[in-house]
Write an enzyme that holds these catalytic residues in place. Sequence first.
Site, PDB file in Angstrom:
ATOM      1  N   LYS A  37       0.845  -1.199   0.000  1.00  0.00           N
ATOM      2  CA  LYS A  37       0.000   0.000   0.000  1.00  0.00           C
ATOM      3  C   LYS A  37       0.881   1.251   0.000  1.00  0.00           C
ATOM      4  CE  LYS A  37      -0.410  -0.319   5.031  1.00  0.00           C
ATOM      5  NZ  LYS A  37      -1.098  -1.092   6.062  1.00  0.00           N
ATOM      6  N   TYR A 263      12.682  30.191   6.626  1.00  0.00           N
ATOM      7  CA  TYR A 263      11.456  30.822   7.107  1.00  0.00           C
ATOM      8  C   TYR A 263      11.558  31.115   8.597  1.00  0.00           C
ATOM      9  CZ  TYR A 263       8.941  29.708   2.788  1.00  0.00           C
ATOM     10  OH  TYR A 263       8.519  29.649   1.485  1.00  0.00           O
TER      11      TYR A 263
HETATM   12  C1  LIG Z   1      -0.272  -2.130   6.659  1.00  0.00           C
HETATM   13  C2  LIG Z   1      -0.830  -3.432   7.074  1.00  0.00           C
HETATM   14  C3  LIG Z   1       0.009  -4.536   7.291  1.00  0.00           C
HETATM   15  C4  LIG Z   1       1.522  -4.462   7.227  1.00  0.00           C
HETATM   16  O1  LIG Z   1       2.027  -3.915   8.430  1.00  0.00           O
HETATM   17  P1  LIG Z   1       3.604  -3.817   8.678  1.00  0.00           P
HETATM   18  O2  LIG Z   1       3.680  -3.276  10.060  1.00  0.00           O
HETATM   19  O3  LIG Z   1       4.134  -2.845   7.677  1.00  0.00           O
HETATM   20  O4  LIG Z   1       4.168  -5.156   8.514  1.00  0.00           O
HETATM   21  C5  LIG Z   1      -0.594  -5.752   7.571  1.00  0.00           C
HETATM   22  N1  LIG Z   1      -1.938  -5.865   7.663  1.00  0.00           N
HETATM   23  C6  LIG Z   1      -2.766  -4.813   7.473  1.00  0.00           C
HETATM   24  C7  LIG Z   1      -4.234  -5.017   7.576  1.00  0.00           C
HETATM   25  C8  LIG Z   1      -2.241  -3.565   7.180  1.00  0.00           C
HETATM   26  O5  LIG Z   1      -3.066  -2.531   7.022  1.00  0.00           O
END
Ligand SMILES: *Cc1c(COP(=O)(O)O)cnc(C)c1O
Length: 401
Positions: A37, A263
């Site tokens: 993601k 800034y």
């Molecule tokens: C983002 C996510 C993961 C992965 O988590 P990590 O801490 O990056 O391993 C796993 N399951 C779900 C449902 C997530 O949203």
Amino acid sequence: MDAYRAWADINVDALTQNLKVIRNAIGDKVHVMLVVKADAYGHGAVAVAHHATRAGVTAFGVGTSTEALELRHGGICAPILVLGTIVDEEVVACLHHDIHIGLHSMNRCRTLQAAARRQGRIARVHLNVDTGMGRLGVLPERATELLREIHAASHLELAGIMTHISSPKGDSVAGIASQTSKFEEVLANARAEDLVSGWVHMSNSAGLFSGTSPLYDAVRVGISAYGVVPRDATWGSDLTPVMALRTRIIFLKDLPSGSTVGYDGTWTADGKRRIATLPVGYNDGVPWRLSNRGEVLVHGQRAPIVGRVSMDYTTIDVTDIKGVGVDDVATIIGNDGDETILLRDVASHAETIPYEIACSIGKRVARVFRDSDSFGGSASNQKRVFAEEGTPESAPLLATE
Ligand SMILES: *Cc1c(COP(=O)(O)O)cnc(C)c1O
């Protein structure tokens, strides 16, 4: 994308290596669902997914249907799960491209069934059970009811049952244990009615690297595959950072004592200081919070960030580093010589989590995929590779003052 202003080196060998570390821990039977993601946590989802597929990853997790379709259009044929949920407008495309969907309510179940039926397709769903996250997910006591509904629906297929751990830091062993026992109870009830099918999955990086979560059929790993050791992990020191973030000095000047920088003039030169301007800001993964407190690497040495980080530019004090010139590489994340700045270091300076830093590396930063040999680890090596790739490096963008 301005590869000559800022680039994120993605070391695909490190990704492969990290996936091997994970594979060794989980054995042959458990699937790895790589979570890609947010553009694979800023690493570039399509390319990462292709490399991961070659390294044995058999499924991917994403946040939205758009991300899922990006993978499909990029040639990824493996199962892709929208981990959370989708909104109504996303249903048609998901079904059309056989995207697995997290499911958490009776309403959703009926909408999906109706839409799948209309389209003459099967909606593959993963029941999301809320065992403590309190976000999406059906409460354990309603899970069986929902499973029955899924099984009864002509156009739904149960492709998995999942829950999500709420302590990504992995420091709450008791929390994970309590979530596990709630999940186990749901599974036991479901098995009693023969309602389990597809993959059962729970573990994220924290669950896996703290050794506290059962593995079931698949682990959903993100951050660890990208080489960040989850905090409070009991193992995994052999994970290797996949990303380095680099830029080049575009301007150098000597400021007289008493000058302010940036800034709000939050930094004042207490003597004659040599200030280098970097063409990266908080849209490029240099958090605003690093103003007057972060560091970057130049010539293998640490240079403090002075003044406020702005959207497009960051200023560093290179007075104490010899021979710095316009066009020299500056490393924001990664190593240069013997010095290293980890994603985690940047995050702790900025009082946030590595996830947020990785995701904040905007789209104008080019992702450059390399193997370990060309990844090197030294900034000068980088410069050579870039020169070979034909990026203009000779002519300084602005003259040195
Ligand atoms: C983002 C996510 C993961 C992965 O988590 P990590 O801490 O990056 O391993 C796993 N399951 C779900 C449902 C997530 O949203």
